[in-house]
Design a protein around this motif. Structure first.
Motif, mmCIF file in Angstrom:
data_model
loop_
_atom_site.group_PDB
_atom_site.id
_atom_site.type_symbol
_atom_site.label_atom_id
_atom_site.label_comp_id
_atom_site.label_asym_id
_atom_site.label_seq_id
_atom_site.Cartn_x
_atom_site.Cartn_y
_atom_site.Cartn_z
ATOM 1 N N VAL A 82 0.990 -1.298 0.129
ATOM 2 C CA VAL A 82 0.132 0.029 0.111
ATOM 3 C C VAL A 82 0.772 1.219 -0.019
ATOM 4 O O VAL A 82 0.574 2.216 -0.714
ATOM 5 N N SER A 83 1.805 1.375 0.878
ATOM 6 C CA SER A 83 2.715 2.487 0.933
ATOM 7 C C SER A 83 3.335 2.659 -0.277
ATOM 8 O O SER A 83 3.648 3.731 -0.935
ATOM 9 N N ALA A 84 4.159 1.566 -0.937
ATOM 10 C CA ALA A 84 4.695 1.785 -2.306
ATOM 11 C C ALA A 84 3.801 2.355 -3.343
ATOM 12 O O ALA A 84 4.296 2.962 -4.112
ATOM 13 N N LEU A 85 2.688 1.723 -3.503
ATOM 14 C CA LEU A 85 1.640 2.173 -4.546
ATOM 15 C C LEU A 85 1.452 3.696 -4.195
ATOM 16 O O LEU A 85 1.191 4.317 -5.161
ATOM 17 N N ALA A 86 1.144 4.034 -2.882
ATOM 18 C CA ALA A 86 0.581 5.325 -2.679
ATOM 19 C C ALA A 86 1.947 6.354 -3.179
ATOM 20 O O ALA A 86 1.612 7.335 -3.481
ATOM 21 N N LYS A 87 3.147 5.962 -2.850
ATOM 22 C CA LYS A 87 4.229 6.789 -3.288
ATOM 23 C C LYS A 87 4.195 6.949 -4.917
ATOM 24 O O LYS A 87 4.528 8.054 -5.283
ATOM 25 N N ILE A 88 3.846 5.821 -5.504
ATOM 26 C CA ILE A 88 3.915 6.004 -7.191
ATOM 27 C C ILE A 88 2.657 7.034 -7.294
ATOM 28 O O ILE A 88 2.870 7.950 -8.317
ATOM 29 N N CYS A 89 1.551 6.931 -6.662
ATOM 30 C CA CYS A 89 0.418 7.890 -7.016
ATOM 31 C C CYS A 89 0.821 9.210 -6.388
ATOM 32 O O CYS A 89 0.539 10.228 -7.458
ATOM 33 N N HIS A 90 1.576 9.240 -5.449
ATOM 34 C CA HIS A 90 1.851 10.642 -5.150
ATOM 35 C C HIS A 90 2.725 11.416 -5.973
ATOM 36 O O HIS A 90 2.580 12.487 -6.592
ATOM 37 N N HIS A 91 3.773 10.830 -6.789
ATOM 38 C CA HIS A 91 4.653 11.198 -7.659
ATOM 39 C C HIS A 91 4.099 11.432 -8.666
ATOM 40 O O HIS A 91 4.462 12.541 -9.276
ATOM 41 N N HIS A 92 2.867 10.855 -9.148
ATOM 42 C CA HIS A 92 2.292 11.021 -10.661
ATOM 43 C C HIS A 92 1.079 11.883 -10.383
ATOM 44 O O HIS A 92 0.179 12.072 -11.261
ATOM 45 N N GLN A 93 0.852 12.354 -9.041
ATOM 46 C CA GLN A 93 -0.375 13.029 -8.564
ATOM 47 C C GLN A 93 -1.572 12.176 -9.229
ATOM 48 O O GLN A 93 -2.626 13.032 -10.147
ATOM 49 N N LEU A 94 -1.621 10.997 -8.750
ATOM 50 C CA LEU A 94 -2.914 10.373 -9.130
ATOM 51 C C LEU A 94 -3.879 10.245 -7.870
ATOM 52 O O LEU A 94 -3.318 10.083 -6.943
ATOM 53 N N PRO A 95 -5.026 10.615 -8.176
ATOM 54 C CA PRO A 95 -6.169 10.521 -6.890
ATOM 55 C C PRO A 95 -6.147 9.014 -6.365
ATOM 56 O O PRO A 95 -5.984 7.925 -7.303
#
Length: 488
Positions: A82-95
């Motif tokens: 979950v943390s790793a996926l959230a970091k990807i979303c945060h980097h790409h500014q994905l909701p």
């Protein structure tokens, strides 16, 4: 167009294949492929889906709000994923939209701006059970019924029961309650600690890692901040919950009344008498008639209370005696008892199936459920006035409620293709909430805000409180990635 009117557009035969709303990240094919590849490097090929059926399944809950599918659904198996996926979303500014079991009632899982749904069903372990301390830690895929099945031979149970077999972390996210709340409290009072993944992938333990005291006065209550946050502040990946001993005896009863007023007056008087009743549920005549037909029951078609008593045989005798005296003084019938587990189960299944029973009153129509909560002394007045309002405006809206908390639901059944009926229902729901607010109540006792009640939240708490909430949101989620468009 009001949010209520938008919600009733679910009758459209066309569901969007992919969300094409404005966003702050690149929609070029190459960029999208790189993001999906990054997701797969974390959760594997089977842990990422862009299929339309899967996305549509994760774009709706049990509310009237239309399906708003995400662009991608990921299925993490651990907090690290979950943390790793959230970091990807945060980097790409994905909701980011957290998803448990999809049993919500206010459109809380719709992907309004597209983005990534985190489906947490694969995280389904009961992690730490401390029988001697009456607490347990669970992952977000563990449901209410699943936990109680796990606890069956321990002499313990988790009594917060919203009716649906909801995810326990999802119940924390919406501050759910249900039929047992009058005695055992809501989720807010039964969560000791939470593990939360924030928008940037940071992992937070709201009461300190591994801590599970029965009470604390240490610092700000971050646990309560996240309980009821509806996925807008972070993803709940573990919850430490308070457990209770299974009562020595449980017995249920049904009592019919000549009027709404007498049934609700009885509820208030039972609570004022200090009876530690475990459940006390109100069903109006329309609701009990629907339950009779749907569940093949034969209760009198009048305002009705479903009651349940927990305790030892001796103290239950006193509870029952006081309750029977109060109901009798208010014109109530003799109690119809449900003493064995099978009969009690059938009785409460009928109560939990109330929404389906209401929908069966008008085949081919749609359901819209709304709830409010008021101080219990105002309960008789608001239910009587609401019942009169429904009749006066020719609205099919059976009433059922956890009246021991002052909380009740209108389970409205309507034809979404009839503009006149839709307008009447919209006006009714506005009056209902404002009636509750005028009586020092709230616009929702347990469904949450989601999409449908954002404007009413502002009306309830005022602009200053909303500003404080917005400040908290901006601090924890400055890019507004966590379930955007909900609550605030």
């Amino acid at each position: 167009m009001t949010l209520f009117m938008q919600a009733l557009r679910f009758s459209s035969s066309r569901l969007p294949f992919i969300c094409r709303r404005s966003r702050t990240y690149s929609t070029e094919a190459g960029a999208i492929e790189r993001v999906i590849s990054a997701f797969r490097s974390v959760s594997g090929d089977e842990g990422v889906s862009v299929g339309s059926a899967v996305r549509e399944q994760h774009g709706r809950d049990e509310s009237a709000h239309r399906c708003r599918p995400p662009d991608v659904v990921v299925f993490p198996r651990s907090v690290e994923e979950v943390s790793a996926l959230a970091k990807i979303c945060h980097h790409h500014q994905l909701p980011i939209i957290p998803f448990g079991t999809g049993t919500g009632l206010e459109g809380g899982v719709g992907a309004l701006q597209g983005g990534v749904c985190f489906s947490l069903r694969k995280m389904d372990q009961v992690l730490d059970l401390h029988q001697e301390d009456f607490d347990v830690t669970v992952e977000p895929g563990v449901t209410h019924r699943g936990l109680n099945s796990y606890l069956r031979d321990t002499g313990l149970w988790f009594p917060v029961d919203p009716g649906a077999d909801a995810s326990l972390c999802g119940m924390a996210a919406t501050s759910a309650s249900g039929t047992n709340a009058v005695r055992y409290g809501t989720m807010r009072g039964n969560v000791l600690n939470l593990e939360v993944v924030l928008a940037d992938g940071t992992v937070l333990h709201t009461a300190g890692k591994g801590r599970r005291p029965r009470k604390t006065s240490a610092g700000y209550n971050l646990t309560s901040l996240f309980v009821g946050s509806e996925g807008t502040l972070g993803i709940i990946t573990k919850a430490t919950l308070r457990l209770f001993g299974i009562p020595e005896s449980m017995v249920s009863a049904v009592c019919s009344f000549p009027s709404v007023q007498s049934a609700v007056d009885s509820t208030v008087q039972i609570l004022q008498a200090g009876v530690p009743i475990a459940r006390i549920e109100f069903l109006d005549d329309v609701m009990i008639n629907a339950c009779n037909h749907f569940n093949k029951l034969s209760y009198a078609v009048t305002p009705t209370l479903f009651l349940e008593f927990h305790g030892s045989s001796k103290n239950m005798e006193e509870q029952v005696s006081i309750t029977e005296e109060i109901t009798r003084d208010n014109g109530g019938s003799e109690f119809a008892w449900a003493e064995d587990e099978e009969t009690r189960g059938r009785l409460w299944k009928a109560r939990h199936d109330a929404g389906y029973a209401a929908l069966a009153l008008r085949p081919g129509c749609k359901a819209y459920s709304t709830d409010v909560c008021v101080p219990i002394s105002r309960l008789p007045q608001i239910i009587v006035e609401t019942k009169e309002d429904l009749i006066r405006n020719n609205i099919t809206g059976p009433i059922a409620g956890h009246v021991g908390d002052g909380n009740f639901h209108c389970l409205i059944v309507l034809d979404p293709n009839d503009p006149d009926e839709v307008a009447r229902v919209h006006s009714f729901t506005e009056r209902l909430v404002r009636r509750a607010l005028a009586m020092d109540g709230t616009c929702t006792g347990e469904h949450g805000i989601g999409l449908g009640k954002r404007a009413l939240l502002r009306e309830e708490v005022g602009p200053l409180a909303i500003s404080v909430m917005q400040g908290i949101k901006a601090t924890l989620d400055p890019k507004n990635l966590m379930n955007p468009g909900k609550v605030l």
